[in-house]
Design a protein around this motif. Sequence first.
Motif, mmCIF file in Angstrom:
data_model
loop_
_atom_site.group_PDB
_atom_site.id
_atom_site.type_symbol
_atom_site.label_atom_id
_atom_site.label_comp_id
_atom_site.label_asym_id
_atom_site.label_seq_id
_atom_site.Cartn_x
_atom_site.Cartn_y
_atom_site.Cartn_z
ATOM 1 N N ILE A 1 0.835 -1.207 0.000
ATOM 2 C CA ILE A 1 0.000 0.000 0.000
ATOM 3 C C ILE A 1 0.864 1.250 0.000
ATOM 4 O O ILE A 1 0.614 2.187 -0.762
ATOM 5 C CB ILE A 1 -0.976 -0.024 1.191
ATOM 6 N N VAL A 2 1.893 1.266 0.829
ATOM 7 C CA VAL A 2 2.768 2.445 0.887
ATOM 8 C C VAL A 2 3.460 2.667 -0.452
ATOM 9 O O VAL A 2 3.496 3.782 -0.980
ATOM 10 C CB VAL A 2 3.797 2.298 2.029
ATOM 11 N N ALA A 3 4.009 1.604 -1.028
ATOM 12 C CA ALA A 3 4.685 1.728 -2.327
ATOM 13 C C ALA A 3 3.702 2.152 -3.416
ATOM 14 O O ALA A 3 4.032 2.991 -4.265
ATOM 15 C CB ALA A 3 5.359 0.413 -2.694
ATOM 16 N N ALA A 4 2.497 1.621 -3.400
ATOM 17 C CA ALA A 4 1.506 1.980 -4.416
ATOM 18 C C ALA A 4 1.059 3.431 -4.277
ATOM 19 O O ALA A 4 0.876 4.127 -5.280
ATOM 20 C CB ALA A 4 0.302 1.047 -4.322
ATOM 21 N N VAL A 5 0.902 3.902 -3.050
ATOM 22 C CA VAL A 5 0.496 5.298 -2.840
ATOM 23 C C VAL A 5 1.593 6.237 -3.330
ATOM 24 O O VAL A 5 1.320 7.228 -4.013
ATOM 25 C CB VAL A 5 0.149 5.548 -1.358
ATOM 26 N N LEU A 6 2.842 5.937 -3.004
ATOM 27 C CA LEU A 6 3.944 6.781 -3.471
ATOM 28 C C LEU A 6 4.057 6.770 -4.992
ATOM 29 O O LEU A 6 4.286 7.807 -5.619
ATOM 30 C CB LEU A 6 5.262 6.335 -2.830
ATOM 31 N N ALA A 7 3.889 5.599 -5.591
ATOM 32 C CA ALA A 7 3.937 5.515 -7.050
ATOM 33 C C ALA A 7 2.767 6.268 -7.687
ATOM 34 O O ALA A 7 2.940 6.932 -8.712
ATOM 35 C CB ALA A 7 3.938 4.052 -7.496
ATOM 36 N N ALA A 8 1.593 6.202 -7.077
ATOM 37 C CA ALA A 8 0.438 6.923 -7.613
ATOM 38 C C ALA A 8 0.636 8.430 -7.515
ATOM 39 O O ALA A 8 0.308 9.175 -8.448
ATOM 40 C CB ALA A 8 -0.834 6.505 -6.868
ATOM 41 N N ILE A 9 1.193 8.892 -6.398
ATOM 42 C CA ILE A 9 1.496 10.321 -6.264
ATOM 43 C C ILE A 9 2.498 10.739 -7.333
ATOM 44 O O ILE A 9 2.358 11.797 -7.953
ATOM 45 C CB ILE A 9 2.018 10.634 -4.849
ATOM 46 N N VAL B 1 3.837 13.466 -12.512
ATOM 47 C CA VAL B 1 4.351 13.412 -13.886
ATOM 48 C C VAL B 1 3.292 13.900 -14.869
ATOM 49 O O VAL B 1 3.577 14.723 -15.748
ATOM 50 C CB VAL B 1 4.831 11.986 -14.247
ATOM 51 N N PHE B 2 2.064 13.420 -14.717
ATOM 52 C CA PHE B 2 0.993 13.858 -15.616
ATOM 53 C C PHE B 2 0.677 15.339 -15.431
ATOM 54 O O PHE B 2 0.382 16.037 -16.403
ATOM 55 C CB PHE B 2 -0.266 13.009 -15.432
ATOM 56 N N SER B 3 0.761 15.820 -14.197
ATOM 57 C CA SER B 3 0.558 17.252 -13.966
ATOM 58 C C SER B 3 1.654 18.075 -14.630
ATOM 59 O O SER B 3 1.387 19.148 -15.181
ATOM 60 C CB SER B 3 0.542 17.552 -12.464
ATOM 61 N N TYR C 1 9.259 23.950 -19.149
ATOM 62 C CA TYR C 1 8.423 24.532 -18.098
ATOM 63 C C TYR C 1 7.977 23.487 -17.080
ATOM 64 O O TYR C 1 7.991 23.724 -15.885
ATOM 65 C CB TYR C 1 7.187 25.192 -18.698
ATOM 66 N N GLY C 2 7.567 22.332 -17.533
ATOM 67 C CA GLY C 2 7.021 21.310 -16.646
ATOM 68 C C GLY C 2 8.041 20.323 -16.135
ATOM 69 O O GLY C 2 7.676 19.314 -15.538
ATOM 70 N N SER C 3 9.326 20.591 -16.323
ATOM 71 C CA SER C 3 10.331 19.596 -15.961
ATOM 72 C C SER C 3 10.441 19.390 -14.451
ATOM 73 O O SER C 3 10.746 18.285 -14.012
ATOM 74 C CB SER C 3 11.693 19.962 -16.544
ATOM 75 N N PHE C 4 10.198 20.423 -13.657
ATOM 76 C CA PHE C 4 10.300 20.240 -12.204
ATOM 77 C C PHE C 4 9.254 19.255 -11.702
ATOM 78 O O PHE C 4 9.575 18.325 -10.959
ATOM 79 C CB PHE C 4 10.162 21.573 -11.473
ATOM 80 N N LEU C 5 7.994 19.460 -12.103
ATOM 81 C CA LEU C 5 6.942 18.537 -11.662
ATOM 82 C C LEU C 5 7.182 17.122 -12.174
ATOM 83 O O LEU C 5 6.994 16.149 -11.436
ATOM 84 C CB LEU C 5 5.571 19.023 -12.136
ATOM 85 N N GLN C 6 7.615 17.007 -13.409
ATOM 86 C CA GLN C 6 7.896 15.682 -13.954
ATOM 87 C C GLN C 6 9.060 15.024 -13.217
ATOM 88 O O GLN C 6 9.013 13.833 -12.901
ATOM 89 C CB GLN C 6 8.199 15.780 -15.443
ATOM 90 N N GLY C 7 10.095 15.804 -12.933
ATOM 91 C CA GLY C 7 11.247 15.253 -12.226
ATOM 92 C C GLY C 7 10.901 14.780 -10.829
ATOM 93 O O GLY C 7 11.330 13.707 -10.391
ATOM 94 N N VAL C 8 10.116 15.558 -10.103
ATOM 95 C CA VAL C 8 9.695 15.148 -8.757
ATOM 96 C C VAL C 8 8.834 13.888 -8.846
ATOM 97 O O VAL C 8 8.969 12.966 -8.033
ATOM 98 C CB VAL C 8 8.944 16.293 -8.048
ATOM 99 N N GLY C 9 7.968 13.826 -9.848
ATOM 100 C CA GLY C 9 7.152 12.617 -10.037
ATOM 101 C C GLY C 9 7.999 11.401 -10.337
ATOM 102 O O GLY C 9 7.757 10.306 -9.809
ATOM 103 N N PHE C 10 9.022 11.560 -11.164
ATOM 104 C CA PHE C 10 9.921 10.439 -11.453
ATOM 105 C C PHE C 10 10.693 10.012 -10.207
ATOM 106 O O PHE C 10 10.941 8.821 -10.005
ATOM 107 C CB PHE C 10 10.895 10.792 -12.576
ATOM 108 N N TRP C 11 11.067 10.969 -9.357
ATOM 109 C CA TRP C 11 11.722 10.613 -8.100
ATOM 110 C C TRP C 11 10.783 9.783 -7.226
ATOM 111 O O TRP C 11 11.219 8.818 -6.592
ATOM 112 C CB TRP C 11 12.176 11.864 -7.349
ATOM 113 N N PHE C 12 9.506 10.155 -7.171
ATOM 114 C CA PHE C 12 8.534 9.384 -6.390
ATOM 115 C C PHE C 12 8.406 7.966 -6.930
ATOM 116 O O PHE C 12 8.420 7.007 -6.169
ATOM 117 C CB PHE C 12 7.158 10.059 -6.415
ATOM 118 N N VAL C 13 8.270 7.846 -8.264
ATOM 119 C CA VAL C 13 8.006 6.538 -8.858
ATOM 120 C C VAL C 13 9.232 5.634 -8.820
ATOM 121 O O VAL C 13 9.137 4.454 -8.458
ATOM 122 C CB VAL C 13 7.501 6.692 -10.309
ATOM 123 N N PHE C 14 10.390 6.163 -9.183
ATOM 124 C CA PHE C 14 11.554 5.307 -9.382
ATOM 125 C C PHE C 14 12.539 5.289 -8.217
ATOM 126 O O PHE C 14 13.454 4.467 -8.214
ATOM 127 C CB PHE C 14 12.294 5.718 -10.659
#
Length: 129
Positions: free
Chosen positions: A18-26, A31-33, A83-96
């Motif tokens: 559950i914890v891993a799935a929640v972090l990956a979903a965030i 990334v999509f944002s 422009y959107g690289s910061f949000l995408q980068g933070v999302g990739f950090w969460f997922v990977f």
Amino acid sequence: MSNRNRTAMAVSFKFVLIVAAVLAAIGCILVFSGCAFEAQSQLNLLRASGPAALDAYLAHVDSHQLSFAAYMFESVSGHGYAYGSFLQGVGFWFVFVLAPLSAALLVAVRWLASRDRSVSLRHRLAAAH
């Protein structure tokens, strides 16, 4: 092993998932944002400055092709060119990074706890004899 111990082990495994799935979903949401923010920013640039400005922006972004790991570091350090690289980068950090790391740490804690229980059980049995 008693049913109570098996239940505790199963619940903790579910908790890890559950914890891993929640972090990956965030991370996926981030990334999509970031993609949506990038698209909106490009549309605003097109409307405000025209196709030549958008082409210049896209050429500038395309000229800075980075590996995936370099992109992750550059985007969170503030050196991203899009422009959107910061949000995408933070999302990739969460997922990977964060999701697998949290799962690994929780599994390690679970393993150490079960190991500690078996060691203390051996000590109790040795004292009884």
